[in-house]
Design a protein around this motif. Structure first.
Motif, PDB file in Angstrom:
ATOM      1  N   MET A  72      67.248  92.082  48.873  1.00 16.25           N
ATOM      2  CA  MET A  72      65.875  92.114  49.391  1.00 16.25           C
ATOM      3  C   MET A  72      65.318  93.534  49.389  1.00 16.25           C
ATOM      4  O   MET A  72      64.167  93.772  48.987  1.00 16.25           O
ATOM      5  N   HIS A  73      66.135  94.468  49.843  1.00 18.97           N
ATOM      6  CA  HIS A  73      65.678  95.851  49.861  1.00 18.97           C
ATOM      7  C   HIS A  73      65.455  96.362  48.445  1.00 18.97           C
ATOM      8  O   HIS A  73      64.456  97.049  48.163  1.00 18.97           O
ATOM      9  N   ASP A  74      66.356  96.008  47.547  1.00 17.12           N
ATOM     10  CA  ASP A  74      66.205  96.404  46.147  1.00 17.12           C
ATOM     11  C   ASP A  74      64.937  95.800  45.553  1.00 17.12           C
ATOM     12  O   ASP A  74      64.188  96.472  44.833  1.00 17.12           O
ATOM     13  N   LEU A  75      64.660  94.527  45.871  1.00 12.98           N
ATOM     14  CA  LEU A  75      63.456  93.869  45.364  1.00 12.98           C
ATOM     15  C   LEU A  75      62.208  94.554  45.905  1.00 12.98           C
ATOM     16  O   LEU A  75      61.237  94.754  45.176  1.00 12.98           O
ATOM     17  N   ALA A  76      62.230  94.925  47.186  1.00 17.77           N
ATOM     18  CA  ALA A  76      61.075  95.616  47.774  1.00 17.77           C
ATOM     19  C   ALA A  76      60.798  96.931  47.046  1.00 17.77           C
ATOM     20  O   ALA A  76      59.635  97.281  46.792  1.00 17.77           O
ATOM     21  N   LEU A  77      61.839  97.654  46.685  1.00 20.20           N
ATOM     22  CA  LEU A  77      61.669  98.918  45.953  1.00 20.20           C
ATOM     23  C   LEU A  77      61.127  98.666  44.550  1.00 20.20           C
ATOM     24  O   LEU A  77      60.294  99.434  44.043  1.00 20.20           O
ATOM     25  N   ARG A  78      61.599  97.596  43.907  1.00 22.40           N
ATOM     26  CA  ARG A  78      61.105  97.260  42.569  1.00 22.40           C
ATOM     27  C   ARG A  78      59.638  96.836  42.623  1.00 22.40           C
ATOM     28  O   ARG A  78      58.843  97.201  41.744  1.00 22.40           O
ATOM     29  N   ILE A  79      59.274  96.066  43.648  1.00 23.49           N
ATOM     30  CA  ILE A  79      57.867  95.693  43.840  1.00 23.49           C
ATOM     31  C   ILE A  79      57.017  96.948  44.027  1.00 23.49           C
ATOM     32  O   ILE A  79      55.934  97.082  43.453  1.00 23.49           O
ATOM     33  N   GLU A  80      57.513  97.865  44.823  1.00 28.47           N
ATOM     34  CA  GLU A  80      56.773  99.093  45.109  1.00 28.47           C
ATOM     35  C   GLU A  80      56.524  99.905  43.843  1.00 28.47           C
ATOM     36  O   GLU A  80      55.453 100.501  43.669  1.00 28.47           O
ATOM     37  N   ASP A  88      43.967  98.365  44.439  1.00 29.41           N
ATOM     38  CA  ASP A  88      43.535  97.463  45.510  1.00 29.41           C
ATOM     39  C   ASP A  88      44.715  97.150  46.431  1.00 29.41           C
ATOM     40  O   ASP A  88      45.679  96.494  46.006  1.00 29.41           O
ATOM     41  N   PRO A  89      44.677  97.597  47.705  1.00 25.43           N
ATOM     42  CA  PRO A  89      45.797  97.305  48.607  1.00 25.43           C
ATOM     43  C   PRO A  89      45.986  95.819  48.886  1.00 25.43           C
ATOM     44  O   PRO A  89      47.087  95.377  49.220  1.00 25.43           O
ATOM     45  N   GLY A  90      44.917  95.037  48.743  1.00 22.10           N
ATOM     46  CA  GLY A  90      45.068  93.593  48.892  1.00 22.10           C
ATOM     47  C   GLY A  90      45.912  93.005  47.778  1.00 22.10           C
ATOM     48  O   GLY A  90      46.730  92.106  48.002  1.00 22.10           O
ATOM     49  N   GLN A  91      45.750  93.538  46.585  1.00 23.12           N
ATOM     50  CA  GLN A  91      46.542  93.081  45.446  1.00 23.12           C
ATOM     51  C   GLN A  91      48.010  93.463  45.614  1.00 23.12           C
ATOM     52  O   GLN A  91      48.902  92.732  45.184  1.00 23.12           O
ATOM     53  N   VAL A  92      48.253  94.597  46.254  1.00 22.73           N
ATOM     54  CA  VAL A  92      49.634  95.029  46.516  1.00 22.73           C
ATOM     55  C   VAL A  92      50.358  93.972  47.341  1.00 22.73           C
ATOM     56  O   VAL A  92      51.471  93.537  47.004  1.00 22.73           O
ATOM     57  N   TYR A  93      49.730  93.538  48.414  1.00 23.60           N
ATOM     58  CA  TYR A  93      50.362  92.549  49.302  1.00 23.60           C
ATOM     59  C   TYR A  93      50.504  91.206  48.598  1.00 23.60           C
ATOM     60  O   TYR A  93      51.555  90.551  48.697  1.00 23.60           O
TER      61      TYR A  93
END
Length: 211
Positions: A72-80, A88-93
């Protein structure tokens, strides 16, 4: 010359063994899934005795949850790495929510643990929360979203992600419901259905490969 306390060396050694077991389990479970993996295989790949695994994890299930938290942490970093290119910060979420839903429904290591819904939802909230909550705050700061309590919103989203993913993997919902789920979770952030639909429908760049 000052020597480090013995406790420090012991703690470091224990951390290294624990990390090695998690990485070994991640590799084995990636090849065979959670159900097809054995503690003996994991111990051998980590180059430790079979009994050593149980000094750190009471069961294969407990070890699998630790592996999933690491993923999960690795996926969060890859998403980032992808969303850092978005304006667009809305698109980020929106990108993050959809990506987590897809991982939970398509990755065998996630799917085989979804029945432990409370544990997995808590893991998503805790491990991916620092990223998601930050994104909610940033989108609210520029009036893209209107979220008064980002922690509560992400808590609800984490449980919804697990619930929908479990229903999809059990055959109770079609995978096409992922899109509608993303839209509904975006609406929870104070935007209308039309705006949520537009965000959820934007093209998505590919993620960098898993490390």
């Amino acid at each position: 010359m000052n020597q480090e306390p013995a406790e420090g060396r012991v703690a470091r050694r224990q951390r290294r063994i624990r990390d090695a077991l998690i990485q070994s389990a991640r590799a084995v479970m990636s090849e065979k899934g959670v159900d097809g993996s054995t503690m003996l295989e994991i111990a051998e790949r980590a180059d430790v005795g079979a009994g050593t695994v149980y000094n750190y994890f009471k069961s294969k299930d407990e070890l699998a949850v630790s592996v999933l938290e690491d993923m999960m942490h690795d996926l969060a970093l890859r998403i980032e790495r992808v969303t850092n290119t978005f304006d667009d910060p809305g698109q980020v979420y929106a990108f993050g929510v959809r990506t987590v839903l897809e991982a939970a429904t398509r990755d065998v290591r996630w799917r085989q643990l979804l029945s432990r819904s409370e544990v997995i939802a808590h893991a998503i909230f805790r491990r991916m929360g620092p990223f998601a909550i930050r994104d909610l705050r940033q989108a609210t700061a520029v009036s893209r979203f209107s979220v008064g309590d980002p922690e509560l919103v992400w808590k609800m989203a984490a449980h919804a992600i697990v619930g929908v993913s479990l229903a999809i993997t059990n055959g109770e919902l079609p995978e096409e419901k992922i899109h509608e789920t993303v839209v509904r979770l975006l609406c929870m952030n104070g935007i209308g259905t039309e705006a949520a639909e537009e965000l959820a429908s934007r093209p998505r760049p590919e993620l960098p490969p898993e490390t």
